[in-house]
Scaffold this active site. Structure first.
Site, PDB file in Angstrom:
ATOM      1  N   ARG A  44       0.813  -1.217   0.000  1.00  0.00           N
ATOM      2  CA  ARG A  44       0.000   0.000   0.000  1.00  0.00           C
ATOM      3  C   ARG A  44       0.847   1.269   0.000  1.00  0.00           C
ATOM      4  NH1 ARG A  44      -5.125  -1.795   0.652  1.00  0.00           N
ATOM      5  NH2 ARG A  44      -5.427  -3.787   1.713  1.00  0.00           N
ATOM      6  N   HIS A  74       2.786 -11.557  -4.671  1.00  0.00           N
ATOM      7  CA  HIS A  74       1.593 -10.792  -5.034  1.00  0.00           C
ATOM      8  C   HIS A  74       1.978  -9.337  -5.193  1.00  0.00           C
ATOM      9  CE1 HIS A  74      -2.423  -9.212  -5.206  1.00  0.00           C
ATOM     10  NE2 HIS A  74      -2.951 -10.415  -5.074  1.00  0.00           N
ATOM     11  N   TYR A  77      -1.035  -3.360  -4.267  1.00  0.00           N
ATOM     12  CA  TYR A  77      -2.453  -3.046  -4.445  1.00  0.00           C
ATOM     13  C   TYR A  77      -2.681  -1.696  -5.138  1.00  0.00           C
ATOM     14  CZ  TYR A  77      -3.749  -6.857  -1.251  1.00  0.00           C
ATOM     15  OH  TYR A  77      -3.944  -8.074  -0.652  1.00  0.00           O
ATOM     16  N   HIS A 114      -3.208  -7.709 -10.115  1.00  0.00           N
ATOM     17  CA  HIS A 114      -4.575  -7.372 -10.483  1.00  0.00           C
ATOM     18  C   HIS A 114      -4.573  -6.525 -11.747  1.00  0.00           C
ATOM     19  CE1 HIS A 114      -6.034  -7.809  -6.006  1.00  0.00           C
ATOM     20  NE2 HIS A 114      -5.621  -8.946  -6.537  1.00  0.00           N
ATOM     21  N   GLU A 151      -4.795 -11.976 -12.315  1.00  0.00           N
ATOM     22  CA  GLU A 151      -5.792 -12.517 -11.395  1.00  0.00           C
ATOM     23  C   GLU A 151      -7.199 -12.031 -11.745  1.00  0.00           C
ATOM     24  OE1 GLU A 151      -6.857 -12.591  -6.600  1.00  0.00           O
ATOM     25  OE2 GLU A 151      -4.903 -11.849  -7.282  1.00  0.00           O
ATOM     26  N   ASP A 187      -8.912 -16.830  -8.419  1.00  0.00           N
ATOM     27  CA  ASP A 187      -9.341 -16.640  -7.034  1.00  0.00           C
ATOM     28  C   ASP A 187     -10.767 -17.155  -6.902  1.00  0.00           C
ATOM     29  OD1 ASP A 187     -10.632 -15.278  -4.704  1.00  0.00           O
ATOM     30  OD2 ASP A 187      -8.658 -14.343  -4.506  1.00  0.00           O
ATOM     31  N   HIS A 190     -13.318 -14.462  -5.618  1.00  0.00           N
ATOM     32  CA  HIS A 190     -13.593 -13.485  -6.666  1.00  0.00           C
ATOM     33  C   HIS A 190     -14.506 -14.084  -7.737  1.00  0.00           C
ATOM     34  CE1 HIS A 190      -9.516 -11.262  -5.800  1.00  0.00           C
ATOM     35  NE2 HIS A 190     -10.353 -11.248  -4.769  1.00  0.00           N
ATOM     36  N   HIS A 224      -6.069 -19.012  -5.790  1.00  0.00           N
ATOM     37  CA  HIS A 224      -6.236 -18.450  -4.460  1.00  0.00           C
ATOM     38  C   HIS A 224      -7.470 -19.112  -3.858  1.00  0.00           C
ATOM     39  CE1 HIS A 224      -3.827 -14.523  -5.369  1.00  0.00           C
ATOM     40  NE2 HIS A 224      -3.057 -15.524  -5.009  1.00  0.00           N
ATOM     41  N   ASP A 237     -15.485  -7.915  -2.785  1.00  0.00           N
ATOM     42  CA  ASP A 237     -14.334  -8.773  -2.516  1.00  0.00           C
ATOM     43  C   ASP A 237     -14.118  -8.893  -1.008  1.00  0.00           C
ATOM     44  OD1 ASP A 237     -11.907 -10.043  -2.362  1.00  0.00           O
ATOM     45  OD2 ASP A 237     -10.765  -8.503  -3.418  1.00  0.00           O
ATOM     46  N   HIS A 239     -13.004 -12.005   1.736  1.00  0.00           N
ATOM     47  CA  HIS A 239     -12.582 -13.387   1.933  1.00  0.00           C
ATOM     48  C   HIS A 239     -13.022 -13.909   3.304  1.00  0.00           C
ATOM     49  CE1 HIS A 239      -9.011 -12.756  -1.086  1.00  0.00           C
ATOM     50  NE2 HIS A 239     -10.207 -12.520  -1.606  1.00  0.00           N
ATOM     51  N   GLU A 269      -5.685 -16.985   1.179  1.00  0.00           N
ATOM     52  CA  GLU A 269      -5.632 -15.565   1.548  1.00  0.00           C
ATOM     53  C   GLU A 269      -6.766 -15.274   2.530  1.00  0.00           C
ATOM     54  OE1 GLU A 269      -3.945 -13.391  -2.436  1.00  0.00           O
ATOM     55  OE2 GLU A 269      -6.073 -13.890  -2.380  1.00  0.00           O
TER      56      GLU A 269
END
Length: 295
Positions: A44, A74, A77, A114, A151, A187, A190, A224, A237, A239, A269
């Protein structure tokens, strides 16, 4: 009798590199993993500190010693390689180039990212922008030894990658621009949140057939493995731990045992436990795939 030739699949989790990079290996082992996924930098923040080369060497040695493979990284973001905004796109290209260089240094097998947002432009235009951005990032970074994985997304807002056809077009355009190995990461949360059901045998077969026709199951080395806190088609989204969300335990039993998914790597995840590990969910996945006594 149980099958004595049973070979466990590659089941791992996204573990933290906090403290020092080799701690990620320790956390993976404490969780019962035989593979792992990490962030190579803060997910981030645009800026990143250089990797400690001594820590990198120790990380690679520990991973090899314990047979933790493959290594999945990964991406950040913040990165939006499809951005219409030139400033965001420029920062995204720089960050992605850094991700690629780190992946090579760490000995990664896969770099998952992504697709980003098409805000302010048509989807076709955003896909062309993404492909151009990847090519620009790759000009100063080597992809030797690892594969880029696009992804799929839950489809909230104006995100790309909800439709498998979009993912296929992204891959094709990237490969038109630059000679890079590109595949996909699926995923499960997702997929469900985007409106593709996996929860019955019939729906799972229909969804996997659709995926195979669009992007090819053979091009998906990593899944994922996430349950979903939100309902089918929510496009939110969120999880959840295995068996505690809308997908449920039996969905993962079918996924782990599906002939078209044998040999794949499954990365959790899901929310970590109070110890910061994924022991419950790792055990749960192993219990769902392991052959039962008497058949």
């Amino acid at each position: 009798m149980p099958d004595s030739t049973f070979q466990p699949p590659r089941i791992g989790a996204h573990v933290s590199i906090a403290g020092r990079l080799p701690r990620a290996v320790v956390r993976a082992l404490e969780s019962g993993c035989n593979t792992l996924q990490i962030f190579s930098r803060s997910p981030r923040m645009w800026r990143s500190a250089p990797l400690d080369l001594n820590a990198v060497a120790e990380f690679r040695e520990l991973r090899a010693e314990h047979g933790l493979r493959p290594l999945v990284i990964h991406g950040n973001y913040l990165t939006n390689l499809a951005a219409a905004d030139s400033a965001v796109r420029s920062k995204s290209i720089t960050a992605f180039r850094d991700e690629m260089q780190r992946a090579r240094l760490l000995g990664a097998d896969y770099l998952v990212f992504h697709p980003g947002s098409y805000k302010g432009q048509a989807i076709d235009s955003a896909i062309r922008t993404l492909a151009d951005s990847v090519a620009e990032a790759a000009r100063d970074a080597s992809c030797n030894g690892f594969t880029l994985l696009l992804e799929n997304t839950a489809g909230g807002g104006q995100t790309l990658g909800r439709e498998f056809g979009e993912l296929a077009e992204m891959r094709d355009r990237i490969r038109m621009n630059v000679d890079l190995p590109v595949g996909f990461c699926l995923d499960t949360a997702h997929c469900y949140e985007a409106g593709f059901d996996l929860t019955t045998t019939r729906d799972l077969e229909a969804t996997l057939h659709r995926i195979d026709q669009s992007i090819g199951l053979a091009n998906i080395p990593v899944l994922h493995a996430n349950d979903s806190k939100t309902a089918l088609g929510s496009r939110r989204d969120r999880h959840e731990n295995i068996g505690r969300g809308f997908l449920g335990r039996e969905t993962f039993r079918r996924l782990l045992r599906h002939p078209g998914l044998l040999g794949k790597t499954f990365i959790l995840e899901t929310p970590a436990d109070e110890h910061g590990t994924y022991r419950r969910d790792v055990r749960e996945l192993y219990s769902l795939v392991r052959p039962q006594a008497g058949g």
